[in-house]
Design a protein around this motif. Structure first.
Motif, PDB file in Angstrom:
ATOM      1  N   MET A 352       0.968  -1.330  -0.073  1.00  0.00           N
ATOM      2  CA  MET A 352      -0.220  -0.018  -0.020  1.00  0.00           C
ATOM      3  C   MET A 352       0.898   1.190   0.183  1.00  0.00           C
ATOM      4  O   MET A 352       0.344   2.395  -0.579  1.00  0.00           O
ATOM      5  CB  MET A 352      -1.027   0.076   1.454  1.00  0.00           C
ATOM      6  N   ASP A 355       3.876   4.189  -3.013  1.00  0.00           N
ATOM      7  CA  ASP A 355       3.694   5.546  -3.591  1.00  0.00           C
ATOM      8  C   ASP A 355       3.331   6.337  -2.553  1.00  0.00           C
ATOM      9  O   ASP A 355       2.041   6.612  -2.568  1.00  0.00           O
ATOM     10  CB  ASP A 355       3.071   5.529  -4.966  1.00  0.00           C
ATOM     11  N   ARG A 358       1.240   9.669  -3.653  1.00  0.00           N
ATOM     12  CA  ARG A 358      -0.070   9.455  -4.107  1.00  0.00           C
ATOM     13  C   ARG A 358      -1.161   8.815  -3.306  1.00  0.00           C
ATOM     14  O   ARG A 358      -2.327   9.235  -3.311  1.00  0.00           O
ATOM     15  CB  ARG A 358      -0.063   8.185  -5.453  1.00  0.00           C
ATOM     16  N   LEU A 359      -0.772   8.124  -2.277  1.00  0.00           N
ATOM     17  CA  LEU A 359      -1.474   7.544  -1.426  1.00  0.00           C
ATOM     18  C   LEU A 359      -2.161   8.561  -0.409  1.00  0.00           C
ATOM     19  O   LEU A 359      -3.297   8.552  -0.302  1.00  0.00           O
ATOM     20  CB  LEU A 359      -0.860   6.463  -0.269  1.00  0.00           C
ATOM     21  N   ARG A 360      -1.360   9.634  -0.114  1.00  0.00           N
ATOM     22  CA  ARG A 360      -1.870  10.774   0.486  1.00  0.00           C
ATOM     23  C   ARG A 360      -2.844  11.686  -0.120  1.00  0.00           C
ATOM     24  O   ARG A 360      -3.853  12.166   0.445  1.00  0.00           O
ATOM     25  CB  ARG A 360      -0.603  11.741   0.959  1.00  0.00           C
ATOM     26  N   ILE A 362      -4.839  10.610  -2.552  1.00  0.00           N
ATOM     27  CA  ILE A 362      -6.107   9.695  -2.556  1.00  0.00           C
ATOM     28  C   ILE A 362      -6.976   9.807  -1.489  1.00  0.00           C
ATOM     29  O   ILE A 362      -8.006  10.319  -1.364  1.00  0.00           O
ATOM     30  CB  ILE A 362      -5.715   8.243  -2.774  1.00  0.00           C
ATOM     31  N   CYS A 397       2.315   9.366   7.126  1.00  0.00           N
ATOM     32  CA  CYS A 397       0.912   9.802   6.563  1.00  0.00           C
ATOM     33  C   CYS A 397       0.172  10.777   7.208  1.00  0.00           C
ATOM     34  O   CYS A 397      -0.620  11.594   6.675  1.00  0.00           O
ATOM     35  CB  CYS A 397       0.186   8.320   6.412  1.00  0.00           C
ATOM     36  N   ALA A 482       0.667  -0.188  -7.869  1.00  0.00           N
ATOM     37  CA  ALA A 482       0.086   0.919  -8.555  1.00  0.00           C
ATOM     38  C   ALA A 482      -1.461   0.898  -8.843  1.00  0.00           C
ATOM     39  O   ALA A 482      -2.232   1.520  -8.834  1.00  0.00           O
ATOM     40  CB  ALA A 482       0.869   1.364  -9.896  1.00  0.00           C
ATOM     41  N   LEU A 485      -3.597   1.219  -5.761  1.00  0.00           N
ATOM     42  CA  LEU A 485      -3.960   2.629  -5.533  1.00  0.00           C
ATOM     43  C   LEU A 485      -5.038   3.029  -6.507  1.00  0.00           C
ATOM     44  O   LEU A 485      -5.995   4.084  -6.320  1.00  0.00           O
ATOM     45  CB  LEU A 485      -2.761   3.502  -5.603  1.00  0.00           C
ATOM     46  N   ASP A 486      -4.735   2.802  -8.038  1.00  0.00           N
ATOM     47  CA  ASP A 486      -5.925   2.780  -8.800  1.00  0.00           C
ATOM     48  C   ASP A 486      -7.243   2.354  -8.456  1.00  0.00           C
ATOM     49  O   ASP A 486      -8.280   3.214  -8.641  1.00  0.00           O
ATOM     50  CB  ASP A 486      -5.589   2.393 -10.183  1.00  0.00           C
ATOM     51  N   LEU A 488      -8.301   1.947  -5.408  1.00  0.00           N
ATOM     52  CA  LEU A 488      -8.540   2.777  -4.436  1.00  0.00           C
ATOM     53  C   LEU A 488      -9.400   4.134  -4.797  1.00  0.00           C
ATOM     54  O   LEU A 488     -10.379   4.403  -4.460  1.00  0.00           O
ATOM     55  CB  LEU A 488      -7.793   2.790  -3.435  1.00  0.00           C
ATOM     56  N   ALA A 489      -8.694   4.630  -5.726  1.00  0.00           N
ATOM     57  CA  ALA A 489      -9.005   5.906  -6.139  1.00  0.00           C
ATOM     58  C   ALA A 489      -9.995   6.009  -7.105  1.00  0.00           C
ATOM     59  O   ALA A 489     -10.919   7.015  -6.966  1.00  0.00           O
ATOM     60  CB  ALA A 489      -7.782   6.488  -6.763  1.00  0.00           C
TER      61      ALA A 489
END
Length: 539
Positions: A352, A355, A358-360, A362, A397, A482, A485-486, A488-489
């Protein structure tokens, strides 16, 4: 080697033992004429503590078998390193939903007639070096064969759960049974394609620890072997061998060419894992589900709002438990994502966080909570590094997302997590997860799985209806971070925030589709029918 009967009986470490406990409960539900055998493991596995830097601190976690089981009078001996080690058993009885009872025997060498060294052989689960491990497996395999014979039980089939008990059929051969007779009596289940899960011992160690007639018997079974291979020994001396999912059957067949390997996909015990509010819903909407898990299919006709209401009760319980355990107050408006399993490399506990920027990003758009739990084996430096890294990522985070690590993963914490999770994360490198079961437990509580394409999920997924898959069978595992995260977003978090009615429908469908198909009762019926050839099933 382990079985999870109750939280306070600490003779288990993780998934293998928890599965055995569910199968014990299902065997009692079905009134199967079985007896389960394991080691007492008096010192337990690991009491996990986490220091301020995120380091796992390993503590002993002892328990007393006499508080939960009664001792049997029968004592047998097992040959170890030129001496006879005395073994007796504690008996614990489990009762099924219809009142049938099934016993578990916990083998124990902590007897006054043994030396201090031998008294410790049923101490630490998965502890010590290769010598200690081989001695433990001699107690388990040879001890089980001798003890059950001395008690006077007529065993129709011996079911070897992983290679740890492979010395049992070798004992039968050594004692005079021909190989074909032993094969007709033995069933073997392999649980992992990971090399670390396959016990192998040098012949020099075998010859130092066991009488020479065991090596002679082994050479009759595997004349060209290079070492004592417990998995291959168990497979070669079993007339029925199985993997624990359809995908795992294909992988195991490649690992063991020429072996006939079936599959029985793992299952979980709904009556044990469903949260109280969910059980009450099942009682009202799926009559008879405790006796026959197929009845859970009736949940498909239930108002999704009722499912959401039952799940919310378990979710509130989880939030309160996190506050009590850690002092952290979770935002109840955020979806709760859970990652809970053994901390080791191939399960990718840090995927998770590949990246962080990007996680933050999202999480700022769609805030969520990530709860993480799991123990690393004391000798797994990589697993311990992952736990330390997770704590570092959590600090970076800064609540976007909110990341909480919960130490002490075991039956009690697992109940809370699978009951209250909104999304269950399963992130292994395919095809290394033979089956997995935690996601099944989350699903019967309305949790939605988000998983890589591996293990049981390949059989259970109804994409976008009861959960989601990260990539497909052709996806490069290096892309999974990746893609996670896609998902999730673009899919998971928008569904929570923008389509709660649709989300509630997915929760309902997760229960209705996964609950019946992935129950321990279903799995035990398959074992009884296909492996044990037993036609006296109740119900």
């Amino acid at each position: 080697m382990e079985i999870a009967i109750a939280p306070e009986m600490r003779c288990y470490s993780g998934g293998l033992g928890v599965l055995a406990g569910d199968y014990l409960r299902a065997a009692a539900d079905l009134a199967l004429p079985m007896v389960f055998v394991t080691l007492a493991n008096r010192e337990g596995y690991v009491l996990q503590e986490i220091d301020a830097q995120g380091n796992q601190i390993d503590r002993p976690h002892p328990w007393e078998p006499g508080d939960h089981a009664v001792p049997l009078d029968t004592v047998v001996t097992v040959p170890v390193a030129g001496r006879d080690v005395a073994v007796r058993a504690w008996m614990h009885v489990s009762e099924g939903v219809t009142g049938a009872r099934v016993a578990t025997l916990l083998l124990d060498t902590d007897l006054p007639q043994n030396s201090a060294e031998d008294r410790a052989l049923t101490g630490r689960l998965y502890g010590g070096d290769a010598r200690y491990r081989l001695r433990q497996e001699a107690v388990l395999g040879i001890g089980a064969a001798r003890l059950l014979s001395a008690i006077g039980l007529a065993i129709g089939h011996w079911h070897l759960n992983e290679g740890h008990a492979a010395l049992l059929p070798l004992e039968l051969v050594r004692a005079g049974s021909d190989i074909d007779t032993v094969r007709r009596a033995c069933v073997f289940t392999t649980h992992t394609p990971v090399a670390a899960g396959r016990d192998r011992f040098a012949f020099g160690l075998m010859e130092a620890e066991l009488p020479r007639d065991y090596r002679a018997a082994y050479d009759r079974v595997l004349p060209d072997a290079e070492d004592l291979d417990m998995t291959l020994l168990a497979m070669r001396l079993s007339g029925y061998a199985n993997a624990v999912s359809k995908r795992h059957r294909d992988v195991a067949s490649d690992l063991y060419p020429g072996e006939d390997i079936a599959y029985v996909t793992n299952g979980v015990h709904p009556g044990y894992w469903a949260a109280p509010a969910m059980q009450a819903l099942f009682d009202a909407q799926a009559s008879g589900w405790r006796e026959d898990s197929d009845a859970l299919a009736a949940i498909a006709m239930t108002d999704p709002a009722r499912v959401a209401q039952a799940h919310e009760a378990a979710r509130a319980n989880l939030i309160e438990s996190v506050r009590t355990r850690t002092g952290r107050q979770l935002d109840p408006q955020r979806p709760i994502l859970c990652y809970a399993r053994r901390m080791t490399g191939y399960k990718r506990p840090t995927l998770m966080f590949e990246d962080l920027d990007r996680l933050r990003t999202i999480a700022r758009r769609h805030p969520f909570t990530l709860l993480i739990a799991g123990k690393a084996h004391p000798n797994d430096g990589g697993g311990k590094d992952a736990i330390r890294a997770i704590h570092d990522f959590a600090r970076q985070c800064d609540d976007m997302p909110s990341v909480v690590f919960l130490p002490g993963y075991g039956l009690e914490l697992a109940h809370l997590l699978v009951g209250g999770a909104d999304v269950w994360l399963n992130l292994p490198v395919p095809p290394l997860e033979a089956s997995g079961t935690s996601g099944m437990k989350a699903a019967i509580n309305g949790g939605l799985n988000l998983s890589t394409p591996d293990g049981w999920w390949l059989e259970g997924v109804r994409e976008g209806a009861n959960g989601w898959t990260i990539g497909d069978g052709d996806t490069d595992p290096d892309r999974h971070g990746a893609l996670l995260l896609d998902m999730l977003a673009k899919t998971v978090l928008p569904a929570w925030y923008e389509d709660r009615e649709g989300w509630n429908g997915m929760m309902r469908d997760a229960i209705a589709t996964i609950g019946p198909a992935f129950s321990a009762q279903r799995a035990m019926r398959e074992y009884a029918r296909d492996a044990y050839r037993f036609d006296g099933l109740r119900g």
